[in-house]
Scaffold this active site. Sequence first.
Site, PDB file in Angstrom:
ATOM      1  N   SER B 120      -0.794  -8.913   6.789  1.00 28.65           N
ATOM      2  CA  SER B 120      -0.404  -8.594   8.162  1.00 28.65           C
ATOM      3  C   SER B 120      -0.139  -9.884   8.480  1.00 28.65           C
ATOM      4  CB  SER B 120      -1.448  -7.811   8.967  1.00 28.65           C
ATOM      5  OG  SER B 120      -0.813  -7.540  10.179  1.00 28.65           O
ATOM      6  N   ARG B 369       5.124  -6.502   2.758  1.00 30.00           N
ATOM      7  CA  ARG B 369       4.906  -4.823   2.929  1.00 30.00           C
ATOM      8  C   ARG B 369       5.837  -4.418   3.976  1.00 30.00           C
ATOM      9  NH1 ARG B 369       3.611  -0.306   3.072  1.00 30.00           N
ATOM     10  NH2 ARG B 369       1.621   0.873   3.235  1.00 30.00           N
ATOM     11  N   THR B 405      -2.010  -2.974  14.662  1.00 22.53           N
ATOM     12  CA  THR B 405      -3.204  -2.885  14.257  1.00 22.53           C
ATOM     13  C   THR B 405      -4.094  -2.165  15.420  1.00 22.53           C
ATOM     14  OG1 THR B 405      -3.166  -4.767  13.085  1.00 22.53           O
ATOM     15  CG2 THR B 405      -5.408  -3.827  13.096  1.00 22.53           C
ATOM     16  N   CYS B 566      13.845  -5.852  -3.084  1.00 19.97           N
ATOM     17  CA  CYS B 566      12.625  -5.639  -3.593  1.00 19.97           C
ATOM     18  C   CYS B 566      11.789  -7.170  -3.637  1.00 19.97           C
ATOM     19  CB  CYS B 566      12.523  -5.116  -4.971  1.00 19.97           C
ATOM     20  SG  CYS B 566      10.634  -5.228  -5.785  1.00 19.97           S
ATOM     21  N   CYS B 591       5.074  -4.729  -8.960  1.00 16.98           N
ATOM     22  CA  CYS B 591       5.066  -4.020  -7.866  1.00 16.98           C
ATOM     23  C   CYS B 591       3.972  -4.392  -7.081  1.00 16.98           C
ATOM     24  CB  CYS B 591       5.036  -2.606  -8.013  1.00 16.98           C
ATOM     25  SG  CYS B 591       5.117  -1.270  -6.423  1.00 16.98           S
ATOM     26  N   CYS B 594       5.037  -2.492  -1.580  1.00 14.05           N
ATOM     27  CA  CYS B 594       5.366  -2.647  -0.183  1.00 14.05           C
ATOM     28  C   CYS B 594       6.107  -1.143   0.247  1.00 14.05           C
ATOM     29  CB  CYS B 594       6.445  -3.651  -0.045  1.00 14.05           C
ATOM     30  SG  CYS B 594       7.756  -3.540  -0.843  1.00 14.05           S
ATOM     31  N   CYS B 597      11.445   0.003  -1.547  1.00 12.37           N
ATOM     32  CA  CYS B 597      12.382   0.674  -2.344  1.00 12.37           C
ATOM     33  C   CYS B 597      12.635   2.175  -1.788  1.00 12.37           C
ATOM     34  CB  CYS B 597      12.460   0.559  -3.810  1.00 12.37           C
ATOM     35  SG  CYS B 597      10.707   1.123  -4.037  1.00 12.37           S
TER      36      CYS B 597
END
Lengths: 256, 622
Positions: B120, B369, B405, B566, B591, B594, B597
Amino acid sequence: LSCKVLSSVVTPCYCFVSPQIRVKPDNTGVVTDGVKHSMNPFCEIAVEEAVKLKEKKLIKEVVAVSCGPQQSQETIRTALAMGADRGIHVDVSGKDYENLGPLQVSKILAALAKQEDAQLILLGKQAIDDDCNQTGQMTAALLDWPQGTFASEVSLEGDKINLVREIDGGLEHIKINTPAVITADLRLNTPRYATLPNIMKAKKKKIVTVKPADLGVDVTSRLEVLKVEEPPQRQAGMKVETVEDLVVKLKEAGRV
Amino acid sequence: MFPASRYSCQAHRCARLLQKIKTEHATPQLYTALHRRACSTVSTPRITTHYTIHPRDKDPRWEGVEMERFADEADVVIVGGGPAGLAAAIRLKQLANKHEKELRVCLVEKAPQIGAHTLSGACLEPSALTELIPDWKERGAPLNTPVTEDVFSILTEKYRIPVPILPGLPMQNHGNYIVRMGNLVRWLGEQAEELGVELYPGYAAAEVLFHEDGSVKGIATNDVGIAKDGSPKDIFERGMELHAKVTLFGEGCHGHLAKQLYNKFNLRENCEPQTYAIGLKELWMIDEKKWRPGRVEHSVGWPLDRNTYGGSFLYHLNEGEPLVALGFVVGLDYTNPYLSPFREFQRWKHHPFVAPTLEGGQRIAYGARALNEGGCQSIPKLTFPGGLLIGCSPGFMNVPKIKGTHTAMKSGMLAAEAIFPKLTAETLDSETAGLHVPEYAENLKNSWVWKELYAVRNIRPSFHNYFGLYGGMIYTGIFYWIFRGKEPWTLKHCGTDANQLKPAKECTPIEYPKPDGKISFDLLSSVALSGTNHEGDQPPHLTLKDDSIPVARNLGIYDGPEQRFCPAGVYEYVPLDTGNGMRLQINAQNCVHCKTCDIKDPSQNINWVVPEGGGGPAYNGM
């Protein structure tokens, strides 16, 4: 078929999953804050071998040992989840832990082996953070026990051990007496997963904490780290067209 | 329905739409080595081997394998160890201690340690944290950097237009803290453990379990020891079942179990589809002379055009060393399949306003992300028999503030407060075996979370106008700053992000500059910095419902946008060994979880499922 107590050593190592290891700004070491710690892969293999021997009923009990700060208990829990019976956490923290090397660890293991009356010590061949490959050998020397290092196959025969060692020239078959020290190499076995139900059960198994002083071991280091630096950046290479060009370039660089 | 006939139907549809495409129809009995070799000579080599696409009960390699699972009971099971899940766990235990009740709370998290998959910006509004743990400062919560300066800019290619941040505008950060969210989550994990929550990092929730009456019974963790081709290895072990009276799902943005629950319980029938953005982030150790601790910089504009939503952030942390957190967000409703969010991020760093901060510095971390942007229009039904949705999974992010958050944590706390009386009541008052707690949704609607989200509900959709970014900013100025979101209408989004891509032939490729290796970097070295890794010998967890669609549709119509969106280089179109044609190669080990895709695939053919627990990125204080 003889029953023994087996001591299996489990070293928590800084498993640097990120290849970008950073040197501390003051060049005294690498940054370890927040980096994922997990069990040394070779020690996982050692624990697996110990548990396999217990499952074959060749040994009585598997004790997992780890030297380090409070977090080491996590690594012992993983060993307990794989099948070890109980754990011993040797509490070494702070500056002592940063300076903890193979000599200190072997002294601790030797003291524990005597205290626990162990017949067999199984370790990983080396830790992947310092790649020393010394602890097993030093422990055997301190205890005056035979050693079987780089083991890729272990079998017990009466009160002797048949061992296959991976050496530079190939595979070496040896037979050693017990009590003994064995260090595990990659092809010894494939460690099982520590499944969640076993992790939950492991919470009930005992871990005892001791201090090195309780074992009569002095952990002061004989080494002083002067400086830690990143390796120099790789320089670009040069392509040459002919052998003559190569000789000229080598002469220019003062290599010939 | 057998997989064979399912393949046949889809393949025939493809063939009709896109002329002759030869696909092998795999019949279940022929999952033998021989058949696999035969497959590879045909134009669509088998890509997907995961058991969610090829069920194991029809697979002869799984005959005789022990599939019984060990089961355990808890009072509450929480899926996901992020701010929402941990806040819920902490609140539950606080209530249990206060009322002297015993409560078994188990939390499962796919990351190998709590915080390792957390990423974040972040500028935290401490309101929810203060409500949860009023003495967070004494307890050592890592909120070390109060915001001291707040800068907002519109960037053009060479210049910068400063925008004053007037009090009352959503992006004003007075009173907030710049945090390294991974460290905060790790600290929350320690607080939870102290209170007696059972935390199990390294174990992913792979399956939702149901009672016979259809209510949620709990979850099952992932199986381990399945080989890449889908067959069982010697060390195969079934996952474990965790049963609970109520299960909280806090998987974060676009969770894979939540996706299943939406379908099963029809939770999205009265809300708009969720819209998303992708956020990419780096941590840099910069030259001390450039370091201004507490400084918050945001920008919009270049390098994105006015119709592509997105912008940047750059925060100067104050934790003893000259560290900055910076990143770039791109709305996933972009239309040009040639757009690469990663490369937009890399080229933004070269802007004359940004580059000087980074010159002489060193990049030490990278990650990405997806985040949700739908606001209250896209919030689904939050409760169903046996479970609730919390956090970014249903999606409570305040988009103009770029903060989610505090609302995620508050949703976790509200969930705990709604569940607790039901769990500890003398009689379990529920029609279904799994507890249904609709009070949670009502309490949320009456809380500050809803008020906050309602006030900003029209800001993001206001960008869908001819003037794009500028129209949106004008709308925000008038309706939010002056009227506080009280206008009586609610604007809609444009539909799903996946549907927004235009075919490649209608768009122009974007010329991105080459990375210079000092400020901008290539993709693979960035992925290496994320520390991501997975057990290599497992079925790829990026599963395709139909292996033939990527080449036929994604590559054919959209020029393979997954190669560009990606952020970890998982998808590559490579030439076939036979020479003519391409195939999709999935580098599942790269990977970073996130979920972009699964969101942006124009064919919605990619289904992200959870890999073996413990795999994925190894973020450290991201």
